[in-house]
Design an enzyme around this catalytic site. Structure first.
Site, PDB file in Angstrom:
ATOM      1  N   ASP A  83      -6.179   2.835   2.539  1.00  0.00           N
ATOM      2  CA  ASP A  83      -5.533   2.564   1.252  1.00  0.00           C
ATOM      3  C   ASP A  83      -5.954   1.165   0.780  1.00  0.00           C
ATOM      4  O   ASP A  83      -5.864   0.191   1.530  1.00  0.00           O
ATOM      5  CB  ASP A  83      -4.008   2.614   1.481  1.00  0.00           C
ATOM      6  N   HIS A 181       3.215  -0.935  -8.036  1.00  0.00           N
ATOM      7  CA  HIS A 181       3.524  -0.997  -6.606  1.00  0.00           C
ATOM      8  C   HIS A 181       4.877  -1.674  -6.328  1.00  0.00           C
ATOM      9  O   HIS A 181       5.306  -2.530  -7.094  1.00  0.00           O
ATOM     10  CB  HIS A 181       2.424  -1.763  -5.859  1.00  0.00           C
ATOM     11  N   HIS A 224      -1.281   5.771  -7.867  1.00  0.00           N
ATOM     12  CA  HIS A 224      -0.674   4.807  -6.934  1.00  0.00           C
ATOM     13  C   HIS A 224       0.705   4.434  -7.457  1.00  0.00           C
ATOM     14  O   HIS A 224       1.109   4.840  -8.548  1.00  0.00           O
ATOM     15  CB  HIS A 224      -1.562   3.561  -6.842  1.00  0.00           C
TER      16      HIS A 224
HETATM   17  P1  13P Z   1       4.727   2.483  -3.984  1.00  0.00           P
HETATM   18  O1  13P Z   1       4.929   1.022  -3.745  1.00  0.00           O
HETATM   19  O2  13P Z   1       5.253   2.905  -5.308  1.00  0.00           O
HETATM   20  O3  13P Z   1       5.304   3.309  -2.881  1.00  0.00           O
HETATM   21  O4  13P Z   1       3.147   2.764  -4.027  1.00  0.00           O
HETATM   22  C1  13P Z   1       2.420   2.957  -2.849  1.00  0.00           C
HETATM   23  C2  13P Z   1       0.955   2.933  -3.077  1.00  0.00           C
HETATM   24  O5  13P Z   1       0.448   3.059  -4.162  1.00  0.00           O
HETATM   25  C3  13P Z   1       0.111   2.757  -1.896  1.00  0.00           C
HETATM   26  O6  13P Z   1      -1.228   2.610  -2.233  1.00  0.00           O
HETATM   27  O1  G3H Z   2      -0.146  -0.265  -2.182  1.00  0.00           O
HETATM   28  C1  G3H Z   2       0.244  -0.792  -1.160  1.00  0.00           C
HETATM   29  C2  G3H Z   2       0.945  -0.031  -0.102  1.00  0.00           C
HETATM   30  O2  G3H Z   2       2.310   0.098  -0.406  1.00  0.00           O
HETATM   31  C3  G3H Z   2       0.716  -0.685   1.216  1.00  0.00           C
HETATM   32  O3  G3H Z   2       1.456  -1.837   1.321  1.00  0.00           O
HETATM   33  O4  G3H Z   2      -0.199  -3.599   1.832  1.00  0.00           O
HETATM   34  O5  G3H Z   2       2.237  -3.897   2.397  1.00  0.00           O
HETATM   35  O6  G3H Z   2       0.816  -2.286   3.687  1.00  0.00           O
HETATM   36  P1  G3H Z   2       1.033  -2.985   2.376  1.00  0.00           P
HETATM   37 ZN    ZN Z   3      -1.590   1.667  -4.092  1.00  0.00          ZN
END
Ligand code: 13P
Ligand code: G3H
Ligand code: ZN
Length: 322
Positions: A83, A181, A224
């Site tokens: 990701d 996010h 996302h």
């Molecule tokens: P959220 O923070 O809305 O759960 O999004 C997660 C995400 O896009 C991870 O790449």
């Molecule tokens: O988009 C981000 C995801 O929620 C992952 O979050 O970078 O804190 O692991 P993180």
């Molecule tokens: Zn994301």
């Protein structure tokens, strides 16, 4: 079955009018909660790992946890995805290290640079049987150490998507249509309030989504920042010593609508974090004498599982599609 890529999953999701859930994993309980729900609901799943997750848990631990999930759920199609890969080296490390899908997120770079970096990742990934998600447009919120203020977010320009996809050869495209996010997706000033005083966010830009899908027929689109920030978990956190005022997410009806379109992958992370944190906070309030991690992680895992089940059945529409 061994780990799969997202190719078949997306083909079926596109034609079937549903989306695959992509859930972030950081530890054993999260992997178990997600995969148990998916196995029981017969739903294909994408387990995704961020740069932060690799730094926290270590690449090898995460891969082995996912391999354990495969052993425990041998009929479940699981893709293992990076990701928000920040650069070629991180993508290469995941491709070499057993992932079946990677995201290269060069969306904060100028268009031509984004094309150049994405193309390089695609060439390496495809030579190794791995698929690539790329991104055009910028979401607000926090991902790893990158924080984008609401005012600096920019919707995807639909007139750029065909050129981007044909020049890079990417397999799916994340677009920005107003998702964000984290648990604080919108400022109070961007929202209205309903009769209960809960913030109501501005609607997603379905016009941008539909213009992108028109220009990329048959091509999988990714969303996302698609947590709905369930208010029962925000309340649970706040009722048990937490302080999360005005945490607000994307209404689930809008995600359901998106899942019926060319959106084939919907990313959900923050909702799982809220379920885990709310459950653990409430457990400690009710049992201040307890100190065995198994006792508080067990209900946290159970609530993650039920939340994922709800997403599969009621939001993504992918239950029964494995
Ligand atoms: P959220 O923070 O809305 O759960 O999004 C997660 C995400 O896009 C991870 O790449
Ligand atoms: O988009 C981000 C995801 O929620 C992952 O979050 O970078 O804190 O692991 P993180
Ligand atoms: Zn994301």
């Amino acid at each position: 079955m061994p780990l799969v890529t997202t190719t078949e999953m997306f083909k079926k999701a596109y034609n079937g009018g549903y989306a695959i859930g992509a859930f972030n994993v950081n530890n054993m309980e999260i992997v178990q909660g997600i995969t148990e729900a998916c196995a029981e609901e017969n739903a294909p799943v994408i387990l995704q790992v961020s740069k932060g997750a690799r730094a926290y848990a270590n690449h090898n631990y995460l891969v082995k946890l996912v391999e354990a999930a495969i052993l425990c759920n041998p009929d479940l199609p699981i893709a293992l995805h990076l990701d928000h890969g920040p650069d070629f080296e991180t993508c290469k490390s995941c491709i070499d290290g057993g992932f079946t899908s990677v995201m290269i997120d060069a969306s904060s770079r100028p268009f031509d640079e984004n094309v150049e970096i994405t193309k390089k990742v695609v060439e390496y990934a495809h030579a190794h049987g791995v698929v690539v998600e790329a991104e055009l447009g910028t979401l607000a919120g926090i991902e790893d150490e990158v924080k984008v203020a609401a005012g600096d977010a920019s919707y995807t320009h639909p007139e750029e998507v065909e050129e981007f996809v044909s020049r890079t050869g990417c397999d799916s495209l994340a677009i920005a249509i107003g998702t964000s996010h984290g648990a604080y997706k919108f400022t109070a000033a961007q929202c209205t309030r309903n009769e209960k005083g809960i913030l109501v966010p501005p609607p997603l830009r379905f016009d941008v989504l539909h213009e992108c899908e028109k220009r990329l027929p048959g091509f999988p689109i990714v969303l996302h920042g698609s947590s709905s920030v369930p208010q029962e978990y925000v309340k649970m956190i706040n009722d048990h010593g937490g302080k999360m005022p005005d945490a607000v997410g994307i209404p689930e009806e809008q995600l359901r609508e998106a899942a019926r379109s060319a959106v084939c992958k919907i990313n959900i992370d923050s909702d799982l974090r809220l379920a885990m944190t709310g459950t653990i906070r409430s457990f400690f309030d009710e049992h201040p004498d307890k100190f065995d991690p198994r006792e508080y992680l067990k209900p946290a895992r159970a609530n993650i599982k039920e939340l994922v089940r709800h997403k599969l059945v009621d939001v993504l529409g992918c239950a029964g599609k494995a």
